[in-house]
Design a protein around this motif. Structure first.
Motif, short mmCIF file in Angstrom:
data_model
loop_
_atom_site.label_atom_id
_atom_site.label_comp_id
_atom_site.label_asym_id
_atom_site.label_seq_id
_atom_site.Cartn_x
_atom_site.Cartn_y
_atom_site.Cartn_z
N UNK A 1 0.84 -1.21 0.00
CA UNK A 1 0.00 0.00 0.00
C UNK A 1 0.87 1.25 0.00
N UNK A 2 1.93 1.25 0.81
CA UNK A 2 2.84 2.40 0.83
C UNK A 2 3.50 2.59 -0.54
N UNK A 3 3.95 1.51 -1.13
CA UNK A 3 4.60 1.59 -2.45
C UNK A 3 3.60 2.11 -3.49
N UNK A 4 2.40 1.57 -3.50
CA UNK A 4 1.39 2.01 -4.46
C UNK A 4 1.06 3.50 -4.27
N UNK A 5 0.90 3.90 -3.00
CA UNK A 5 0.58 5.31 -2.72
C UNK A 5 1.72 6.22 -3.20
N UNK A 6 2.96 5.81 -3.01
CA UNK A 6 4.10 6.59 -3.49
C UNK A 6 4.09 6.67 -5.02
N UNK A 7 3.81 5.54 -5.68
CA UNK A 7 3.76 5.55 -7.14
C UNK A 7 2.62 6.42 -7.66
N UNK A 8 1.47 6.31 -7.07
CA UNK A 8 0.34 7.10 -7.52
C UNK A 8 0.52 8.58 -7.22
N UNK A 9 1.25 8.86 -6.16
CA UNK A 9 1.53 10.24 -5.83
C UNK A 9 2.63 10.85 -6.70
N UNK A 10 3.41 9.96 -7.33
CA UNK A 10 4.53 10.40 -8.17
C UNK A 10 4.08 10.82 -9.57
N UNK A 11 2.81 10.55 -9.90
CA UNK A 11 2.37 10.89 -11.26
C UNK A 11 2.07 12.35 -11.43
#
Length: 108
Positions: free
Chosen positions: A98-108
């Protein structure tokens, strides 16, 4: 490039991160031993069924013999491993992913 698409460089950065390494290690630390345990249990059942007919035909309760009970235990083992995996995923894998996904989605 659409704004919701993540670049390959970003994925490579995440893949080389310590968090992703921890996620893979945690998954493999569960999956590999459980796979080995299940295969050993299954192979033992097959070998006993083939070479220990007398042992497997021992009557346990009424018409139920040891072979039938051990065969049914294969299903129980499957459900047990599934339950253990869900518990492991909820505790160890999901928070990291979840942390990794949130970081990726926030990086867009």
């Amino acid at each position: 490039m659409p704004s919701d698409e993540i670049s390959p460089e970003t994925f490579r950065t995440v893949q080389s991160s310590e968090e992703f390494t921890q996620l893979r290690r945690s998954f493999r630390g569960f999956a590999i031993p459980m796979t080995i345990a299940f295969l050993v249990w299954y192979l033992a059942y097959v070998l006993l069924s083939t070479y220990a007919e007398g042992f497997m035909s021992l009557q346990v309760i009424g018409n139920l013999n040891l072979g039938i009970l051990l065969g049914l235990s294969q299903f129980l083992m499957t459900f047990l491993i599934t339950w253990l995996y869900i518990r492991h995923a909820n505790r160890s894998l999901d928070p990291i992913s979840t942390r990794i996904r949130d970081e990726l989605e926030g990086a867009t």
